[in-house]
Design a protein around this motif. Structure first.
Motif, PDB file in Angstrom:
ATOM      1  N   GLN A  32      -2.769   7.347  -9.427  1.00  0.00           N
ATOM      2  CA  GLN A  32      -3.085   7.234  -8.332  1.00  0.00           C
ATOM      3  C   GLN A  32      -1.837   7.703  -7.409  1.00  0.00           C
ATOM      4  OE1 GLN A  32      -3.793   3.140  -5.811  1.00  0.00           O
ATOM      5  NE2 GLN A  32      -1.735   3.107  -6.487  1.00  0.00           N
ATOM      6  N   LEU A  33      -0.518   8.007  -7.945  1.00  0.00           N
ATOM      7  CA  LEU A  33       0.219   8.733  -7.155  1.00  0.00           C
ATOM      8  C   LEU A  33      -0.127  10.313  -6.674  1.00  0.00           C
ATOM      9  CD1 LEU A  33       3.067   8.817  -5.893  1.00  0.00           C
ATOM     10  CD2 LEU A  33       4.137   9.262  -7.889  1.00  0.00           C
ATOM     11  N   TYR A  48      -2.512  10.045  -4.176  1.00  0.00           N
ATOM     12  CA  TYR A  48      -1.828   9.942  -3.082  1.00  0.00           C
ATOM     13  C   TYR A  48      -1.134  11.035  -2.495  1.00  0.00           C
ATOM     14  CZ  TYR A  48       1.363   7.119   0.061  1.00  0.00           C
ATOM     15  OH  TYR A  48       2.066   6.822   1.441  1.00  0.00           O
ATOM     16  N   ARG A 103       5.925  13.108   1.910  1.00  0.00           N
ATOM     17  CA  ARG A 103       5.798  11.685   1.821  1.00  0.00           C
ATOM     18  C   ARG A 103       6.931  10.776   1.382  1.00  0.00           C
ATOM     19  NH1 ARG A 103       0.551   9.273   2.208  1.00  0.00           N
ATOM     20  NH2 ARG A 103      -1.365  10.849   2.176  1.00  0.00           N
ATOM     21  N   TRP A 117       6.037   2.708  -1.226  1.00  0.00           N
ATOM     22  CA  TRP A 117       5.064   3.025  -2.420  1.00  0.00           C
ATOM     23  C   TRP A 117       5.582   2.446  -3.762  1.00  0.00           C
ATOM     24  CZ3 TRP A 117       5.300   5.630  -7.160  1.00  0.00           C
ATOM     25  CH2 TRP A 117       4.170   5.754  -7.819  1.00  0.00           C
ATOM     26  N   TRP A 168       4.767  -0.647  -5.917  1.00  0.00           N
ATOM     27  CA  TRP A 168       3.944  -0.443  -7.425  1.00  0.00           C
ATOM     28  C   TRP A 168       5.033  -0.620  -8.625  1.00  0.00           C
ATOM     29  CZ3 TRP A 168      -0.760  -0.709  -8.589  1.00  0.00           C
ATOM     30  CH2 TRP A 168      -1.717  -0.648  -7.631  1.00  0.00           C
ATOM     31  N   HIS A 197      -3.403   0.882  -2.149  1.00  0.00           N
ATOM     32  CA  HIS A 197      -4.239   1.468  -3.224  1.00  0.00           C
ATOM     33  C   HIS A 197      -4.945   2.853  -2.344  1.00  0.00           C
ATOM     34  CE1 HIS A 197      -4.393  -1.867  -5.949  1.00  0.00           C
ATOM     35  NE2 HIS A 197      -4.059  -2.560  -4.937  1.00  0.00           N
ATOM     36  N   ARG A 198      -5.224   3.833  -3.060  1.00  0.00           N
ATOM     37  CA  ARG A 198      -5.959   4.849  -2.775  1.00  0.00           C
ATOM     38  C   ARG A 198      -7.176   4.936  -3.826  1.00  0.00           C
ATOM     39  NH1 ARG A 198      -6.598   8.651   1.414  1.00  0.00           N
ATOM     40  NH2 ARG A 198      -7.623  10.413   0.414  1.00  0.00           N
ATOM     41  N   ASP A 208      -7.722   4.927   1.614  1.00  0.00           N
ATOM     42  CA  ASP A 208      -6.380   4.149   1.598  1.00  0.00           C
ATOM     43  C   ASP A 208      -6.837   2.801   1.761  1.00  0.00           C
ATOM     44  OD1 ASP A 208      -4.729   6.240   0.493  1.00  0.00           O
ATOM     45  OD2 ASP A 208      -4.553   6.954   2.642  1.00  0.00           O
ATOM     46  N   ASP A 262      -5.037  -1.122   2.250  1.00  0.00           N
ATOM     47  CA  ASP A 262      -3.680  -1.996   2.425  1.00  0.00           C
ATOM     48  C   ASP A 262      -3.979  -3.333   3.063  1.00  0.00           C
ATOM     49  OD1 ASP A 262      -1.037  -2.522   1.967  1.00  0.00           O
ATOM     50  OD2 ASP A 262      -0.395  -1.127   3.403  1.00  0.00           O
ATOM     51  N   SER A 297      -7.250   4.162  -8.875  1.00  0.00           N
ATOM     52  CA  SER A 297      -6.160   2.910  -8.787  1.00  0.00           C
ATOM     53  C   SER A 297      -6.207   2.219  -9.955  1.00  0.00           C
ATOM     54  CB  SER A 297      -6.459   2.338  -7.290  1.00  0.00           C
ATOM     55  OG  SER A 297      -5.377   1.419  -7.074  1.00  0.00           O
TER      56      SER A 297
END
Length: 877
Positions: A415-416, A419, A456, A461, A465, A511-512, A534, A536, A562
């Motif tokens: 996921q990162l 992102y 970023r 994040w 996470w 979450h992406r 995204d 949230d 995700s």
């Protein structure tokens, strides 16, 4: 007294005081064929920041000499509890000599010794992660005290010695002395020795030579311009040589070298790369620098499905990725173990999915269906923990090689990448390697590099996470007009409360995800559109879907970007129930299968309905790895989650279906073999068991099915467990397969026999005796626990709790953990089992590690009770 433990506070204090330069280690293994002990002589040179006291680690039957800066210390005074006290260090340079007798093991820890029944030769290998280099030489056993290691080994004539450095020409009469060059600065836990009359095959890999000029080239790597040749070796016992598919292994390895060097922009950091398939290995493999050890079950003696080759390839690539992430750059302390394992897991799957010419471009399907299922299970146990777990001591880390550390961490890294962007992610990794080569790091070092390249802020994040436990659930909320158009669409995020006993609290996370829209087209479910966004908070609106015709299926977290449990809306669930096997692509099928399985474990989908879903869709499933996962999950659902009064009916339906699928499968196909193994695990009628007997003795056949060595043992195990084969039949099969693998299969078969005598003998060999090696103990436990023998096993619940604490305190960690987990009465799904567990937990005062293992097992029984109740309710409705 510390025993064999080490706390983080102790390690921090020792790291503050010491800088270790080099080890010279001399081992006399000339008596390895006979076993017993071996002489270990260690000289360590290190600097102390100030005068003071510290200790070095050693687990050994006897210590003969301890000499610190030329002064002899009394071993009886300074050696106790796996430590040698070092009083009165001088500020500046110090030198220590330790001479000891260390012991060969049969537990897979330290220097493991195995005798092959085929040639009666001994084979040795080391396994040092987490704290077991100290079983072979005196060492400062923590990852941040890196040093150079130089091994000198005396071995029997005709044997080979392999270590981290390139193998030298042996010296002395008969070529028995091996002097290795010093290694680069590495941690003690990734040093290695593999010793014995091993068979080998050699090749090489040619670098494309597009990497940057090195500023420093400690070890064999660094950043280099120009091409480079890396020697490759593959080793196994001679008794397995005929099965060693070396060219296939080399091909996967070269693919990994190509892909990793391109992504990491950093040349392979060591001088050679050997892969050694070793016997009785506890794990899948170990990332020793330049000398990776791998369980030799990956040298396939019999036909296996392509899923097994995929798993092996992932293991090969996982360990290769560790050469950079873990070996070149190493965590400072074990709370960042996840960084090592998650990174290696993510990049190995990414390599399989993206490398040119890969046989497994759908590797993320296997990841979603297998590894993430492991993570979801682990994350719902009372022992759930943040990905970046608090590791207080060695006891903590040794039970932390779990689904969160590997699979959840890899999911979060995936996921990162989505992102921050794939290119930005790998540029950050490149910066990280260059900045910290040959050093130790914390999570903040990696995140800092990624923030630089992505722009970023990852602090929020990371907190959401990596520093919180538990799992989120994503549900679609769809409203439609009378004409079928969508009037509103939103994603609802839930954060279920953590299990009782878990530390921390649940949290909503960013979450992406991708949202996939699917329609039926010619009987196939095909994706017609995809949105990536995204989300949230508790509710995220998705206005892009308003005004569109409602699709047949809306799939949240499409492409599995995700880490979250996903549920389908009522309309999508109805379509998927009828057409799960009709998705045109394997990944959405896998995601829906995984969701259905999770619902079954949660009691939201009764076990009988899960069986119906599998029966209706598995015949259309092309991915063999998914098929085999479904086989395991259906059997588990029926044995543990089905209402007991309905269970026989469900098992009968499944075994009959397995027989039909076996007979209808394409001759010689992977699916045919998978269904043969499924039937071997569940056959119950006279007809079904008679077929197994016929396949075994040759009086029956299935067109195209090769009844080879390993399949024969699978058939026989079912026959022994159902009372259709006796000890003489086992002995005859062992005579046919007089190998170490045959011995393991025979041990399982004997323990599976449905008699009180067989169970008593198996129990005594594992719990009351301590002579079995790790692999045989594991095999006996596997045979002993048969779900169809609950009444026969019932008396062992009380005996388990009576023996458990003594076993834990008297056995090595690996052996004790096998018993603690494997013999827990998990098949006795009842309140009585929960009560017995609670009573033991309240009175036994177990260590934190043992408490965790027992609590996890208890949670499995509690979950099964709830699922059985849900299935029973479905039967009454």
């Amino acid at each position: 007294m510390p025993g064999t433990n080490l706390t983080r506070a102790e390690a921090q204090e020792r790291a503050r005081l010491l800088t270790v330069d080099a080890y010279d280690i001399e081992l006399d293994l000339s008596g390895a064929q006979e076993g017993g002990t071996f002489r270990s002589r260690t000289t360590v040179r290190f600097d102390a920041a100030a005068a003071g006291d510290t200790f070095i680690d050693l687990v050994a039957p006897a210590v003969h000499e301890v000499v610190l800066n030329g002064t002899a210390l009394d071993p009886d005074t300074v050696f106790a509890d796996s430590r040698i006290a070092l009083p009165g260090l001088a500020a500046g340079r110090n030198e220590l000599l330790v001479v000891a007798d260390c012991a060969y093991t049969n537990t897979g820890e330290g220097l493991h010794r195995f005798v092959d029944p085929v040639d009666d030769q001994a084979y040795l290998y080391t396994q040092f992660e987490v704290p077991d280099a100290r079983r072979v030489f005196a060492s400062f056993e923590q990852p941040d005290l890196k040093a150079s290691f130089r091994f000198t080994v005396r071995a029997p004539e005709g044997w080979t010695v392999i270590s981290n450095s390139p193998t030298p020409e042996p010296e002395g009469e008969g070529g028995t002395l091996w002097r290795f060059a010093p290694t680069a600065r590495i941690s003690s836990y990734i040093t290695a020795l593999i010793v014995g009359p091993y068979h080998s095959v050699h090749s090489s890999w040619e670098s494309k030579g597009s990497l940057r000029e090195a500023e420093s080239t400690e070890g064999g790597g660094g950043r280099r311009a120009g091409g480079r040749t890396v020697p490759l070796g593959i080793y196994c016992r001679p008794s397995l040589a005929e099965f060693l598919d070396a060219e296939e292994i080399f091909a996967v390895t070269r693919q990994g070298f190509d892909w990793f060097e391109e992504q990491f922009d950093y040349a392979y950091p060591f001088e050679k790369y050997d892969q050694l398939f070793v016997p009785e290995f506890n794990a899948g493999a170990m990332e020793n620098a330049g000398a990776v050890t791998i369980r030799d079950q990956y040298v396939f003696r019999s036909k296996v499905t392509d899923a097994a080759y995929e798993v092996r390839a992932e293991t090969i690539l996982h360990e290769l990725a560790h050469m950079w992430f873990g070996d070149l750059v190493t965590m400072e302390w074990w709370n960042d173990l996840w960084l090592n394992e998650s990174f290696a897991t993510y990049t190995s799957i990414a390599c399989l999915a993206n490398a040119e010419g890969s046989r497994w471009p759908h590797a993320w399907t296997s990841f979603a269906n297998q590894m993430k299922t492991w993570a979801y299970r682990q994350d719902q146990l009372p022992s759930t923990h943040p990905i970046m777990a608090e590791i207080r001591d060695l006891d903590d880390v040794m039970v932390n090689f779990d689904g969160i550390t590997y699979a959840k961490g890899a999911s979060v890294l995936k996921q990162l990448v989505a992102y921050v962007g794939r290119d930005e992610f790998f540029r950050g990794v490149q910066t990280y390697f260059r900045r910290h080569e040959w050093g130790n790091t914390r999570l903040s070092d990696l995140l800092g590099a990624l923030e630089e390249t992505s722009g970023r802020d990852l602090k929020t994040w990371s907190k959401a996470w990596l520093e919180t436990a538990g799992i989120n659930i994503l549900r679609p909320e769809i409203e439609t007009a009378p004409d079928g158009t969508v009037t509103s669409f939103a994603v609802r995020q839930e954060a279920p409360a953590l299990p009782a006993g878990a530390a921390g609290s649940s949290t909503l996370r960013p979450h992406r995800i991708a949202v996939g829209l699917y329609e039926l087209d010619g009987g196939r479910l095909v994706r017609t559109d995809r949105l990536e966004l995204d989300i949230d908070g508790p509710l995220t609106d998705v206005p892009q879907l308003a005004g569109r015709v409602r699709p047949a299926v809306v799939l949240l977290n499409d492409d599995d970007l995700s880490y979250a449990k996903v549920r389908l809306d009522a309309g999508s669930l109805a379509t998927v129930t009828k057409h799960l096997g009709d998705f045109a692509e394997s990944l959405p099928r896998a995601l829906c299968w995984a969701s259905a399985w999770d619902m079954t474990r949660d009691g939201e989908l009764p076990a009988r309905d899960y069986l119906e879903l599998v029966l209706s869709g598995i015949g259309k499933e092309s991915d063999i790895g998914v098929v085999q996962s479904l086989h395991r999950q259906v059997k588990l659902a029926l044995e543990l989650y089905a209402a007991p009064d309905w269970r026989p009916e469900g098992l009968a339906r499944w075994s009959e279906f397995a027989l039909e699928q076996l007979r209808g499968a394409e001759p010689g196909s992977d699916h045919q073999l998978a269904w043969a193994r499924a039937l071997a695990g569940t056959a119950r009628t006279d007809e079904q068991l008679g077929l197994l007997e016929g396949l075994l003795d040759g009086s029956a056949s299935v067109d195209g099915l090769a009844v080879d060595t390993d399949l024969r043992w699978s058939l026989l195990l079912r026959l022994t467990a159902t009372g259709r084969a006796d000890a003489k039949r086992i002995d005859a099969e062992l005579e046919r397969d007089a190998t170490s693998a045959g011995e393991r299969h025979a041990a399982s078969a004997r323990a599976s026999m449905p008699t009180a005598e067989a169970k008593a003998e198996a129990w005594a060999s594992v719990v009351e005796g301590d002579k079995l090696p790790n692999a045989l103990q594991e095999a006996v436990i596997a045979g002993f626990v048969q779900t169809g023998q609950r009444e026969l096993l019932a008396p062992y619940t009380e005996r388990y709790f009576a023996a458990l604490k003594d076993v834990w305190e008297s056995r090595s960690h690996e052996m004790a953990q096998q018993i603690a987990v494997g013999l827990y009465p998990s098949v006795q799904v009842s309140q009585a089992t929960l009560d017995a567990t609670d009573a033991w937990l309240a009175s036994a005062e177990p260590s934190a590690a043992l408490r965790r293992l027992v609590t996890e097992s208890r949670a499995g029984v509690e979950r099964a009770l709830k699922a059985q109740a849900a299935d029973a309710a479905a039967g009454r409705s």
